[in-house]
Design a protein around this motif. Structure first.
Motif, PDB file in Angstrom:
ATOM      1  N   GLU A   4       1.462  17.748  11.133  1.00 48.40           N
ATOM      2  CA  GLU A   4       0.872  18.071  12.587  1.00 48.40           C
ATOM      3  C   GLU A   4       0.224  19.548  12.367  1.00 48.40           C
ATOM      4  O   GLU A   4      -0.823  19.547  13.232  1.00 48.40           O
ATOM      5  CB  GLU A   4       2.149  18.589  13.296  1.00 48.40           C
ATOM      6  N   THR A   5       0.496  20.245  11.487  1.00 46.69           N
ATOM      7  CA  THR A   5      -0.200  21.465  11.355  1.00 46.69           C
ATOM      8  C   THR A   5      -1.615  21.348  10.476  1.00 46.69           C
ATOM      9  O   THR A   5      -2.684  21.796  11.021  1.00 46.69           O
ATOM     10  CB  THR A   5       0.546  22.564  10.607  1.00 46.69           C
ATOM     11  N   ALA A   6      -1.540  20.438   9.636  1.00 45.73           N
ATOM     12  CA  ALA A   6      -2.924  20.017   9.221  1.00 45.73           C
ATOM     13  C   ALA A   6      -3.891  19.567  10.085  1.00 45.73           C
ATOM     14  O   ALA A   6      -4.937  19.715  10.201  1.00 45.73           O
ATOM     15  CB  ALA A   6      -2.672  19.033   7.929  1.00 45.73           C
ATOM     16  N   ILE A   7      -3.185  18.597  11.146  1.00 42.82           N
ATOM     17  CA  ILE A   7      -4.003  17.834  11.972  1.00 42.82           C
ATOM     18  C   ILE A   7      -4.625  18.894  12.959  1.00 42.82           C
ATOM     19  O   ILE A   7      -5.899  19.097  13.317  1.00 42.82           O
ATOM     20  CB  ILE A   7      -3.513  16.628  12.806  1.00 42.82           C
ATOM     21  N   ASN A   8      -3.825  19.872  13.491  1.00 44.89           N
ATOM     22  CA  ASN A   8      -4.050  20.911  14.416  1.00 44.89           C
ATOM     23  C   ASN A   8      -5.332  21.671  13.882  1.00 44.89           C
ATOM     24  O   ASN A   8      -6.154  22.161  14.612  1.00 44.89           O
ATOM     25  CB  ASN A   8      -2.863  21.666  14.945  1.00 44.89           C
ATOM     26  N   ARG A   9      -5.114  21.987  12.700  1.00 46.48           N
ATOM     27  CA  ARG A   9      -6.059  22.846  12.033  1.00 46.48           C
ATOM     28  C   ARG A   9      -7.556  22.399  11.918  1.00 46.48           C
ATOM     29  O   ARG A   9      -8.530  22.885  11.877  1.00 46.48           O
ATOM     30  CB  ARG A   9      -5.737  23.256  10.639  1.00 46.48           C
ATOM     31  N   ILE A  10      -7.419  20.797  11.751  1.00 50.34           N
ATOM     32  CA  ILE A  10      -8.836  20.446  11.618  1.00 50.34           C
ATOM     33  C   ILE A  10      -9.633  20.715  13.025  1.00 50.34           C
ATOM     34  O   ILE A  10     -10.825  20.753  12.986  1.00 50.34           O
ATOM     35  CB  ILE A  10      -8.598  18.765  11.445  1.00 50.34           C
TER      36      ILE A  10
ATOM     37  N   VAL B 189      -7.953  14.483   6.565  1.00 45.17           N
ATOM     38  CA  VAL B 189      -6.449  14.525   6.500  1.00 45.17           C
ATOM     39  C   VAL B 189      -5.933  13.172   7.118  1.00 45.17           C
ATOM     40  O   VAL B 189      -6.532  12.719   8.129  1.00 45.17           O
ATOM     41  CB  VAL B 189      -5.934  15.695   6.769  1.00 45.17           C
ATOM     42  N   PRO B 190      -4.694  12.839   6.930  1.00 46.64           N
ATOM     43  CA  PRO B 190      -4.286  11.566   7.462  1.00 46.64           C
ATOM     44  C   PRO B 190      -3.765  12.018   8.948  1.00 46.64           C
ATOM     45  O   PRO B 190      -3.194  12.906   9.317  1.00 46.64           O
ATOM     46  CB  PRO B 190      -2.988  11.196   6.584  1.00 46.64           C
ATOM     47  N   GLY B 191      -4.291  11.239  10.019  1.00 47.93           N
ATOM     48  CA  GLY B 191      -4.088  11.440  11.418  1.00 47.93           C
ATOM     49  C   GLY B 191      -2.466  10.886  11.458  1.00 47.93           C
ATOM     50  O   GLY B 191      -1.872  10.354  10.801  1.00 47.93           O
ATOM     51  N   PRO B 192      -2.403  11.104  13.222  1.00 46.12           N
ATOM     52  CA  PRO B 192      -0.936  10.740  13.542  1.00 46.12           C
ATOM     53  C   PRO B 192      -0.494   9.139  13.238  1.00 46.12           C
ATOM     54  O   PRO B 192       0.337   8.668  12.906  1.00 46.12           O
ATOM     55  CB  PRO B 192      -0.986  10.782  15.024  1.00 46.12           C
ATOM     56  N   ASP B 193      -1.823   8.360  13.254  1.00 42.33           N
ATOM     57  CA  ASP B 193      -1.617   6.982  13.184  1.00 42.33           C
ATOM     58  C   ASP B 193      -1.863   6.455  11.538  1.00 42.33           C
ATOM     59  O   ASP B 193      -2.300   5.324  11.352  1.00 42.33           O
ATOM     60  CB  ASP B 193      -2.339   6.104  13.952  1.00 42.33           C
ATOM     61  N   GLU B 194      -1.883   7.826  10.712  1.00 43.04           N
ATOM     62  CA  GLU B 194      -2.397   7.504   9.296  1.00 43.04           C
ATOM     63  C   GLU B 194      -3.721   7.227   9.103  1.00 43.04           C
ATOM     64  O   GLU B 194      -4.230   7.257   8.004  1.00 43.04           O
ATOM     65  CB  GLU B 194      -1.424   6.312   8.583  1.00 43.04           C
TER      66      GLU B 194
END
Ligand SMILES: [Zn+2]
Length: 234
Positions: free
Chosen positions: A190-196, A118-123
């Motif tokens: 943000e949710t997708a990153i947190n869930r990872i 999934v794309p992170g905060p900095d893509e």
């Protein structure tokens, strides 16, 4: 509510286990397998359209609810559940060669899902944790395989009607369309990153793509050129 919940949890300490107690509320749209209880639980919330309905063609219910029930059953034989015996006791009851075969096949799932990102905060891409999501991915693969076998058995006994407007799909194909439709979803970045980092389930889209890549029944139903599943366990 949290205070009440914690107090309730502690109050059961030292008392006999209540095997009739549920770990989810009745309206919850979810299901679970409980290894020590060796039980699968389906709250009323999930047993409704479009996941389950007696009034719709059976391939829809088998693709969605059937796969969920197969998923929960398969948890009894995933990387965690395999350690529990038929009475829910934590013990190693498999032979060495079975454990070796399981470990080798499980490793395939770890590598397969770690390729999804999934794309992170900095893509920059963040990879799915293949180890964290292993049990769920094994359960997804086993669930679809068991549900499809059950659907084939059922349709041989009672024929089903096609879906008007979607009759260019075969009924076998609609089983998988129903599966994917149930897992389809959208989440904020943000949710997708947190869930990872926190969720033992892979992202929903990866649960669809990964599970279809591991299903020989899917590749045969859709006449894919490549029939061999990427990974296979149950
Ligand atoms: Zn699960």
């Amino acid at each position: 509510m949290s205070k009440f919940d914690v107090a309730k949890e502690w109050s059961s300490l030292g008392k006999p286990v209540d095997r009739d107690e549920w770990g989810m509320t009745v309206p919850t749209v979810n299901a679970y397998y409980n290894p020590p209880g060796n039980e699968i639980v389906f709250p009323a919330g999930i047993m409704q359209f479009p996941v389950f309905d007696v009034e719709v063609p059976q391939y829809l219910s088998y693709g969605a609810f059937g796969s969920v029930s197969g998923h929960e059953l398969s948890h009894a034989f995933d990387s965690t559940g395999r350690h529990y015996d038929q009475n829910g006791n934590y013990t190693d009851w498999w032979t060495n060669s079975t454990v070796a075969g399981f470990t080798e096949r499980a490793e395939c799932f770890v590598n397969q899902y770690a390729k999804y990102t999934v794309p992170g905060p900095d893509e920059k891409p963040i990879h799915v944790n293949g180890k964290l999501t292993l049990g769920e991915n094994i359960a997804d693969a086993g669930g679809v395989s068991a549900a499809f076998a059950a659907w084939k058995k059922r349709t041989a006994e009672t024929p089903n009607e096609d879906l008007p407007g979607l009759d260019y799909f075969s009924q076998d194909q609609l089983f998988f369309v129903s599966y994917a439709n149930w897992w389809c979803g959208k989440s904020r970045k943000e949710t997708a990153i947190n869930r990872i980092y926190t969720d033992p389930h892979a992202p929903k889209w990866a649960r669809i793509l990964g599970t279809m890549a591991n299903s020989r029944d899917f590749t045969e139903s859709f006449q894919c050129k490549k029939k061999e599943p990427t990974c296979e366990l149950w």
